[in-house]
Design a protein around this motif. Structure first.
Motif, mmCIF file in Angstrom:
data_model
loop_
_atom_site.group_PDB
_atom_site.id
_atom_site.type_symbol
_atom_site.label_atom_id
_atom_site.label_comp_id
_atom_site.label_asym_id
_atom_site.label_seq_id
_atom_site.Cartn_x
_atom_site.Cartn_y
_atom_site.Cartn_z
ATOM 1 N N VAL A 148 0.862 -1.239 -0.040
ATOM 2 C CA VAL A 148 0.159 -0.204 -0.046
ATOM 3 C C VAL A 148 0.761 1.128 0.085
ATOM 4 O O VAL A 148 0.288 2.427 -0.028
ATOM 5 C CB VAL A 148 -1.181 0.021 1.242
ATOM 6 C CG1 VAL A 148 -0.344 0.332 2.418
ATOM 7 C CG2 VAL A 148 -2.274 0.858 0.977
ATOM 8 N N GLY A 151 0.268 4.686 -1.754
ATOM 9 C CA GLY A 151 -1.270 4.966 -1.652
ATOM 10 C C GLY A 151 -1.952 5.606 -3.040
ATOM 11 O O GLY A 151 -2.688 6.349 -2.985
ATOM 12 N N LYS A 153 -4.589 4.660 -5.953
ATOM 13 C CA LYS A 153 -5.987 4.016 -5.933
ATOM 14 C C LYS A 153 -5.921 2.666 -6.024
ATOM 15 O O LYS A 153 -6.698 1.809 -5.328
ATOM 16 C CB LYS A 153 -6.910 4.609 -7.057
ATOM 17 C CG LYS A 153 -7.595 5.888 -6.522
ATOM 18 C CD LYS A 153 -8.573 6.381 -7.608
ATOM 19 C CE LYS A 153 -9.115 7.818 -6.920
ATOM 20 N NZ LYS A 153 -9.959 8.667 -7.849
ATOM 21 N N ILE A 154 -5.347 2.143 -7.155
ATOM 22 C CA ILE A 154 -5.149 0.696 -7.309
ATOM 23 C C ILE A 154 -4.476 0.093 -6.180
ATOM 24 O O ILE A 154 -4.901 -1.176 -5.807
ATOM 25 C CB ILE A 154 -4.492 0.196 -8.782
ATOM 26 C CG1 ILE A 154 -4.340 -1.206 -8.846
ATOM 27 C CG2 ILE A 154 -2.832 0.792 -8.864
ATOM 28 C CD1 ILE A 154 -4.064 -1.753 -10.197
ATOM 29 N N LEU A 156 -4.763 0.804 -2.950
ATOM 30 C CA LEU A 156 -5.481 0.753 -1.959
ATOM 31 C C LEU A 156 -6.645 -0.304 -2.238
ATOM 32 O O LEU A 156 -6.810 -1.005 -1.173
ATOM 33 C CB LEU A 156 -6.221 2.090 -1.712
ATOM 34 C CG LEU A 156 -5.472 3.380 -1.132
ATOM 35 C CD1 LEU A 156 -6.246 4.598 -1.456
ATOM 36 C CD2 LEU A 156 -5.232 3.222 0.313
ATOM 37 N N ARG A 157 -7.076 -0.638 -3.431
ATOM 38 C CA ARG A 157 -7.930 -1.291 -3.534
ATOM 39 C C ARG A 157 -7.762 -2.682 -3.442
ATOM 40 O O ARG A 157 -8.193 -3.588 -3.069
ATOM 41 C CB ARG A 157 -8.598 -1.193 -4.927
ATOM 42 C CG ARG A 157 -9.837 -1.383 -5.232
ATOM 43 C CD ARG A 157 -10.346 -0.761 -6.758
ATOM 44 N NE ARG A 157 -9.449 -1.370 -7.687
ATOM 45 C CZ ARG A 157 -9.300 -0.531 -8.763
ATOM 46 N NH1 ARG A 157 -9.989 0.337 -9.167
ATOM 47 N NH2 ARG A 157 -8.381 -1.166 -9.698
ATOM 48 N N GLU A 158 -6.471 -3.207 -4.139
ATOM 49 C CA GLU A 158 -5.955 -4.415 -3.995
ATOM 50 C C GLU A 158 -5.399 -4.822 -2.457
ATOM 51 O O GLU A 158 -5.674 -5.926 -2.155
ATOM 52 C CB GLU A 158 -4.736 -4.421 -4.940
ATOM 53 C CG GLU A 158 -5.227 -4.486 -6.605
ATOM 54 C CD GLU A 158 -6.257 -5.454 -6.700
ATOM 55 O OE1 GLU A 158 -6.307 -6.516 -6.266
ATOM 56 O OE2 GLU A 158 -7.199 -5.047 -7.778
ATOM 57 N N SER A 159 -4.808 -3.888 -1.711
ATOM 58 C CA SER A 159 -4.686 -4.307 -0.513
ATOM 59 C C SER A 159 -5.517 -4.796 0.508
ATOM 60 O O SER A 159 -5.434 -5.314 1.157
ATOM 61 C CB SER A 159 -3.728 -3.004 0.393
ATOM 62 O OG SER A 159 -2.906 -2.428 -0.426
ATOM 63 N N ILE A 160 -6.781 -4.151 0.050
ATOM 64 C CA ILE A 160 -8.107 -4.417 1.017
ATOM 65 C C ILE A 160 -8.173 -5.877 0.601
ATOM 66 O O ILE A 160 -8.357 -6.838 1.650
ATOM 67 C CB ILE A 160 -9.289 -3.667 0.487
ATOM 68 C CG1 ILE A 160 -9.060 -2.330 1.280
ATOM 69 C CG2 ILE A 160 -10.461 -4.262 1.140
ATOM 70 C CD1 ILE A 160 -10.084 -1.076 0.731
#
Lengths: 497, 110
Positions: A148, A151, A153-154, A156-160
């Protein structure tokens, strides 16, 4: 020296702690990281020599007798893997200097890389199942941060998704340890193996073997548990991708190798057959996906999954040939995946595109890059003088001698798909019209190519001098075939209570 | 006693799985909380719930409860605490950046 095997864990740990204090001073951070990584490499090479000359090294932390305290065990397998880890870390850190960017460098990038190495080396070295869980968490926590950091966008999304999958698998690991503790009443891996041998693996232990396969399969991305990997590995920048692709999944594979050769080797009819079938499906699906994409990152990511399948197929076959092949292939694959991700990162750095149809004729402007890419693709596919050959031929011959004709042929066929998937990138991107890519004189790639060249050379010499490597790997496989070697080294000849 | 605990843990796991399969990110995080809660209770239960005093040598008792799972749980609790804190902050950042907490809208690789 008796504490030698702690050094690959403690050196990056101390370095990471020191690095935290130099947040803003990037030059100091770089120097400390390089010195720590080089020190780790030197120590792990000494460790290989020591294990080779004096047998398995163990340390009982705090001088508590073996089954009661935490024991660190370094047999040849873990010593080799620790060395490969240190080499890859060194090269990835060198590559990061130019590519990772000031912003990430000044937000704790280097300390987190060192913590990742602590986790990986610790997981390779530990002799205690719960301690392995803790080192897994050290490794995973660092990988969350590395995924992450920056920071976008991609990321953040994939880290979740990545964190959610790993929280689940960690909870499953705790559950598996709880079951195992209720059955055998111990956490020391040698002692567990001894007690399982006494009860000769009743049905509950077979259930547990499958549970461990699910846990480590989630970390190591085998079918049907690899769904998280393509997205998560797509997000971070190249050096982080190289660290992930080379180290993280291989820790899962190492854990499968360790548990399936040390704990659950009594009733192999169900568990190892299951592992074989799952790995073959992994190989097939990975091959299909690797030729489906035109995106270089995706192609290399699915090549990780193919390689995982090949290695676990060797573990499932469970004879001397196949296990030797798996160990050979495991180390080769760590090196070559790091090379490929760094190469892809460099190509993206030059061309600005991950799609290989968007550029052509790169070899005209960057010959050294082109030939390194060519050699590493051949090595990945397993062309004889290079590193992928010995491992794969041993795995295939192990499969044949087990009588599994179809499986061995699928492994052989997968080499073709691997070769095709990346040779396409070479033919389309490097050959062809040189006007499809610009020579940018302001781009000096020398310092980024240097770590790649180191890794390519070590991968070539790993293949060319495989006879010389063989004496180490034979010793690693001895422990896998005969767990009593491991148990005697940890518990001593005295019978544990 | 172990039977009751097993049923309770099974219920916790079922709720965790149900919550983790939902669309809202916050419900997913609550699900991971329940999951780790279940795993910790599982560690405690699987080591046996035999009667005994707390594992303090000053108690001078004949029987003590098993101290190992308690140490393991303590370790697992702090780890899952750290991970959950990170996950919550990540969810907050993701909400700020992506403007959604719906996991369905977080697709694609672009």
């Amino acid at each position: 020296m008796i504490n030698l095997l702690i050094l690959p864990i403690i050196i990056p740990f101390v370095a990471a702690v020191i690095l935290i204090f130099f947040k803003k001073d990037i030059v100091v951070q770089r120097w400390i990281s390089i010195i720590a990584a080089a020190g780790g490499l030197a120590v792990s090479i000494i460790l290989i020599r020591t294990v080779y000359n004096e047998g398995i090294q163990t340390v009982n932390l705090g001088s508590w007798e073996a089954p009661f305290g935490i024991t660190l065990v370094s047999d040849m397998l873990s010593a080799l893997l620790v060395t490969a880890t240190s080499l890859i870390t060194l090269c990835c850190i060198l590559f990061s200097f130019r590519s990772i960017g000031k912003e990430r460098e000044s937000s704790f990038y280097y300390p987190v890389v060192q913590f990742l190495v602590v986790g990986v080396n610790g997981a390779f070295t530990t002799g205690d199942i719960f301690n392995m869980f803790v080192f897994f968490e050290v490794m995973l926590m660092s990988s969350y941060v590395l995924l992450v950091i920056g920071g976008t966008k991609i990321q953040l999304r994939e880290s979740i998704k990545y964190i959610l999958v790993n929280i689940t698998s960690s909870a499953l690991f705790v559950i598996a340890v709880a079951y195992l503790y209720s059955i055998v009443g111990t956490l020391n891996m040698a002692h567990i193996s001894q007690r399982i041998a006494e009860v000769d693996q009743p049905a509950i232990l077979t259930v547990l073997a499958v549970l461990f396969l699910i846990v480590f399969g989630l970390k190591g991305a085998i079918f049907p548990l690899f769904f998280w990997l393509p997205g998560a590995y797509y997000a971070p920048p190249a050096p982080i991708m190289a660290l992930f692709g080379a180290l993280l999944t291989k820790v899962g594979v190492y854990s499968i190798l360790r548990t399936y050769t040390l704990f659950f080797y009594h009733d192999t009819g169900f568990t190892h057959e299951l592992l074989t079938i799952l790995s073959l499906i992994t190989v097939v699906l990975g091959s299909i996906a690797a030729i489906a994409y035109k995106d270089m990152k995706k192609i290399v990511i699915y090549n990780i999954i193919i390689a995982i399948g090949v290695i676990t197929y060797g573990i499932g076959a469970m004879n001397a040939d196949a296990l030797t092949g798996s160990v050979f292939y495991l180390i080769h694959d760590m090196l070559i995946k790091a090379v490929l991700f760094l190469l892809v990162g460099l190509i993206v750095f030059i061309t600005g595109s991950t799609d290989y149809t968007k550029f052509s004729g790169l070899i005209k402007h960057y010959p050294l890059l082109g030939w390194s890419f060519f050699i590493s693709v051949l090595a990945l596919a397993g062309i004889p003088p290079l590193s992928g050959f010995v491992g794969k031929i041993l795995i295939v011959s192990g499969g044949f001698s087990k009588g599994d004709l179809v499986g061995a042929l699928i492994i052989l066929m997968s080499s073709l798909f691997v070769l095709y998937s990346l040779m396409r990138v070479f033919i389309n991107g490097f050959w062809g019209d040189p006007s499809g890519s610009m020579k940018k004189p302001e781009l000096k790639i020398g310092s980024m190519l240097f770590p790649i060249i180191i890794l390519v050379i070590s991968s070539i010499s790993y293949g060319v001098f495989s006879e010389w490597m063989n004496m180490y790997i034979t010793q690693a496989v001895e422990v896998l075939i005969d767990p009593t070697v491991y148990i005697d080294a940890v518990l001593g000849n005295a019978q544990a209570p | 006693m172990e039977i009751f605990m097993s049923v309770l843990i099974g219920f916790l796991f079922a709720s965790a799985v149900y919550l983790m399969l939902s669309k809202s990110l916050l419900r997913i995080i609550i699900g991971t909380g329940l999951l780790s809660h279940g795993a910790h209770l599982m560690l405690l239960t699987m080591a046996g719930l035999k009667k005994g005093t707390v594992p303090l040598l000053g108690e001078q008792a004949k029987a003590y409860t098993d101290p190992i799972p308690q140490a393991l749980i303590l370790t697992a609790i702090v780890i899952s605490f750290g991970v959950t804190a990170f996950f919550l902050v990540l969810a907050y950042r993701a909400y700020q950046e992506l403007g959604t907490d719906n996991i369905d809208e977080m697709r694609g690789t672009e």
